[in-house]
Design an enzyme around this catalytic site. Structure first.
Site, short mmCIF file in Angstrom:
data_model
loop_
_atom_site.label_atom_id
_atom_site.label_comp_id
_atom_site.label_asym_id
_atom_site.label_seq_id
_atom_site.Cartn_x
_atom_site.Cartn_y
_atom_site.Cartn_z
N ARG A 118 -16.83 -22.75 -19.32
CA ARG A 118 -16.70 -21.47 -19.52
C ARG A 118 -16.10 -20.99 -19.24
O ARG A 118 -16.06 -19.77 -17.71
CB ARG A 118 -18.38 -21.08 -19.12
CG ARG A 118 -19.54 -21.63 -19.83
CD ARG A 118 -20.59 -21.82 -18.63
NE ARG A 118 -21.86 -21.82 -20.15
CZ ARG A 118 -23.07 -21.93 -19.79
NH1 ARG A 118 -23.71 -21.32 -18.43
NH2 ARG A 118 -24.05 -21.79 -21.17
N GLN A 123 -13.95 -18.24 -24.63
CA GLN A 123 -15.62 -17.80 -25.09
C GLN A 123 -16.44 -17.69 -26.72
O GLN A 123 -17.21 -18.17 -27.06
CB GLN A 123 -15.80 -16.05 -24.34
CG GLN A 123 -16.48 -16.31 -23.51
CD GLN A 123 -16.40 -14.90 -23.01
OE1 GLN A 123 -15.87 -14.14 -23.41
NE2 GLN A 123 -17.64 -14.34 -22.14
N ASP A 126 -17.69 -21.05 -28.05
CA ASP A 126 -18.67 -21.61 -27.22
C ASP A 126 -20.06 -21.74 -28.59
O ASP A 126 -20.50 -20.66 -28.32
CB ASP A 126 -19.03 -20.87 -26.19
CG ASP A 126 -20.14 -20.88 -25.09
OD1 ASP A 126 -20.92 -21.98 -25.33
OD2 ASP A 126 -20.32 -20.99 -24.15
N SER A 129 -23.20 -20.77 -26.39
CA SER A 129 -23.28 -19.41 -26.60
C SER A 129 -23.40 -18.43 -27.56
O SER A 129 -24.56 -17.56 -27.79
CB SER A 129 -22.26 -18.69 -25.89
OG SER A 129 -22.38 -18.96 -24.31
N TYR A 224 -23.57 -21.74 -14.23
CA TYR A 224 -24.11 -22.24 -15.09
C TYR A 224 -25.47 -22.80 -13.86
O TYR A 224 -24.68 -21.95 -12.87
CB TYR A 224 -23.97 -23.63 -14.91
CG TYR A 224 -23.68 -24.27 -16.32
CD1 TYR A 224 -24.56 -23.93 -17.44
CD2 TYR A 224 -23.01 -24.24 -16.37
CE1 TYR A 224 -24.33 -24.92 -19.12
CE2 TYR A 224 -22.26 -24.66 -18.19
CZ TYR A 224 -22.89 -24.89 -19.22
OH TYR A 224 -21.99 -24.98 -20.11
#
Ligand code: NAD
Length: 362
Positions: A118, A123, A126, A129, A224
Site C-alpha cells: 500500500r 495505488q 491495487d 482497493s 491495515y
C-alpha cells in the site's frame, strides 16, 4: 511481450477490456484473449479491436510469455505450457502455499496482485482497493433493494417518512464508499473503525463516528488495521449494539490483514435488531463480521436479512473489469521494461507480489 488473458469460470469479470487493450497496443505488446472471455461483462469478442487476437484457452497459454486471470487457474491446469512463463492472478490466501509449490515445481513465475504494497506508487495497481470501492457502492444499492423502507426522508400529505439509519462497520475503502453512497441516497449514517485516520474521513463525508476508546494501532501495518484487544472489541460491541437496535441497514467491511474478520454482530445483538433490517457483510470471505453470515449466501434470521458477499464488484462487471484491467496494465507496465522483466528483488512491489521467490529469472 506476448501477453494472454484467460476467461474466468463463473466470475462475470474479465482481466482485459476493450478500452484497456489500447494501452497494451500502444506499449507495443502482442495480446491474446481467450474466446468469449468478456461475454459475462458484455465485452463480446467483436468489441475488441483486431490487434487483440481471440483464440482458444490452450493457444493463449502456449503463445503467451505472460498469462493473466482474475481468479487462479485450477491446480490441474498447471503444466509444462506454463514453465518459464509469468502468471499473474489474485490468489486466495488459503490456497497460496499449494499454488506456490506447484508453480515453483514447474518453474512458473507467479505474481499475486492481492498483496500489492500500500504505497502511493502502487495505488494504480491495487486490485483490492479498486474492487472494494465498487463493492461498497453495490452493498448499499443491494441493501436499498432488500429493505422494506426507503432511504431518504420525505414529507407528503399522507404523512412523513423518516430517513433510513445506516451503520457502517469498517471505514476503509469499501466502507467509505458505502457511507458516501448511503448519504447520497438520503440516509442517516454512523460508522465505526479502530484506525484514528478513519475518524476524519467518516466525518468529512457527513456521517457520525462511533467513538470507542482503546484501539490498537500500528503505523507499520501499511494502512491495515491490526488485531484488536478483547477489551476493545467488547467496548466496541456495546457501542455498536446501541446503534444497531434502531438501524435499518448495516454494512460490514471490517477486516484484519491475514487474519479472520472480527465478529462485531453476535446473535445477542441480532436478537435486538428491528425485523426487516438488512445486513450486507462484505467481510464474509474472511469469516464475516456477523455471527449468522454465510459466505455467498443470503440467510434470514429473526426476519433480518443477512447477505454474505465479498465479491459484490462482480455485480458491476463492466466497471469492475475496466478497473481490474487497468490495475493489471499498470502492474505489467511497471515490471516489464524494454521487453524485459524488472527482476529486482530490492524493488518493494516486485518482491512482495512475486510469490515464487525460490525460482530465478533467466
Ligand atoms: P481492509 O479491507 O483491510 O479493512 C476494512 C476496514 O475494516 C479497515 O478500515 C479497518 O480499519 C477496519 N476494521 C478492522 N477491524 C475493525 C473493527 N474491529 N471494527 C471496525 N472496523 C474494523 O482495509 P482497506 O479498506 O483496504 O483499507 C484500509 C486503509 O488503507 C484505508 O485508509 C485506505 O485508504 C488505506 N489504503 C491505502 C492504499 C495506498 O496507499 N496504496 C491502498 C489501499 C488502502
Amino acid at each position: 511481450m506476448k501477453i494472454g488473458f484467460l476467461k474466468e469460470g463463473s466470475d462475470t469479470r474479465v482481466s482485459l477490456t476493450p478500452e484497456i487493450s489500447n494501452k497494451y497496443n500502444d506499449a507495443g505488446h502482442e495480446i491474446f484473449l481467450e474466446t468469449g472471455a468478456g461475454d459475462l461483462s458484455n465485452f463480446y469478442d467483436v468489441s475488441y479491436k483486431e490487434f487483440v487476437k481471440i483464440i482458444s484457452r490452450d493457444e493463449v497459454v502456449k503463445k503467451s510469455d505472460v498469462i493473466v486471470s482474475i481468479n487462479p487457474i485450477e491446480m490441474t491446469e498447471i503444466d509444462n505450457n506454463f514453465s518459464g512463463k509469468i502468471y499473474v492472478s489474485n490468489f486466495n490466501a488459503v490456497d497460496d502455499n499449494k499454488y506456490i509449490n506447484a508453480f515453483e515445481n514447474n518453474k512458473t513465475h507467479a505474481f499475486h496482485l492481492g498483496i500489492i504494497p500500500r504505497t502511493s506508487i502502487a495505488q494504480g495497481m491495487d486490485i483490492l482497493s479498486s474492487q472494494a470501492n465498487l463493492s461498497g457502492y453495490k452493498a448499499v444499492i443491494k441493501a436499498a433493494e432488500l429493505l422494506p423502507r426507503m432511504f431518504p426522508m420525505i414529507i407528503t400529505a399522507a404523512g412523513s417518512v423518516k430517513p433510513a439509519k445506516v451503520v457502517v462497520l469498517g471505514a476503509g475503502v469499501a466502507g467509505l464508499q458505502a457511507i458516501a453512497t448511503a448519504k447520497r441516497l438520503g440516509a442517516r449514517v454512523e460508522a465505526s473503525d479502530p484506525r484514528s485516520a478513519a475518524r476524519e474521513e467518516v466525518l468529512s463525508l457527513g456521517a457520525k463516528f462511533i467513538e470507542v476508546e482503546g484501539a490498537t494501532e500500528d503505523t507499520s501495518a501499511g494502512g491495515y488495521a491490526v488485531k484488536q484487544t478483547k477489551e476493545f472489541l467488547e467496548k466496541q460491541k456495546e457501542e455498536v449494539a446501541k446503534r444497531l437496535q434502531s438501524a435499518d441497514v448495516v454494512i460490514t467491511t471490517a477486516q484484519v490483514l491475514g487474519g479472520k474478520s472480527p465478529i462485531l454482530i453476535p446473535k445477542s445483538i441480532l436478537d435486538k435488531m428491528k425485523p426487516g433490517s438488512v445486513i450486507i457483510d462484505i467481510a464474509s470471505a474472511s469469516g464475516g463480521n456477523c455471527e449468522m453470515t454465510e459466505d455467498g449466501k443470503i440467510v434470514t434470521y429473526n426476519n433480518i436479512t443477512v447477505v454474505g458477499n465479498s465479491c459484490l464488484s462482480a455485480d458491476l462487471a463492466q466497471d469492475a473489469s475496466n478497473l481490474f484491467s487497468n490495475n493489471v496494465f499498470n502492474f505489467l507496465n511497471y515490471i516489464i521494461k524494454d521487453n524485459k522483466i524488472l527482476n529486482n528483488m530490492e524493488d518493494e512491489i516486485f518482491k512482495q507480489c512475486n510469490i515464487t521467490k525460490n525460482i530465478k529469472f533467466k
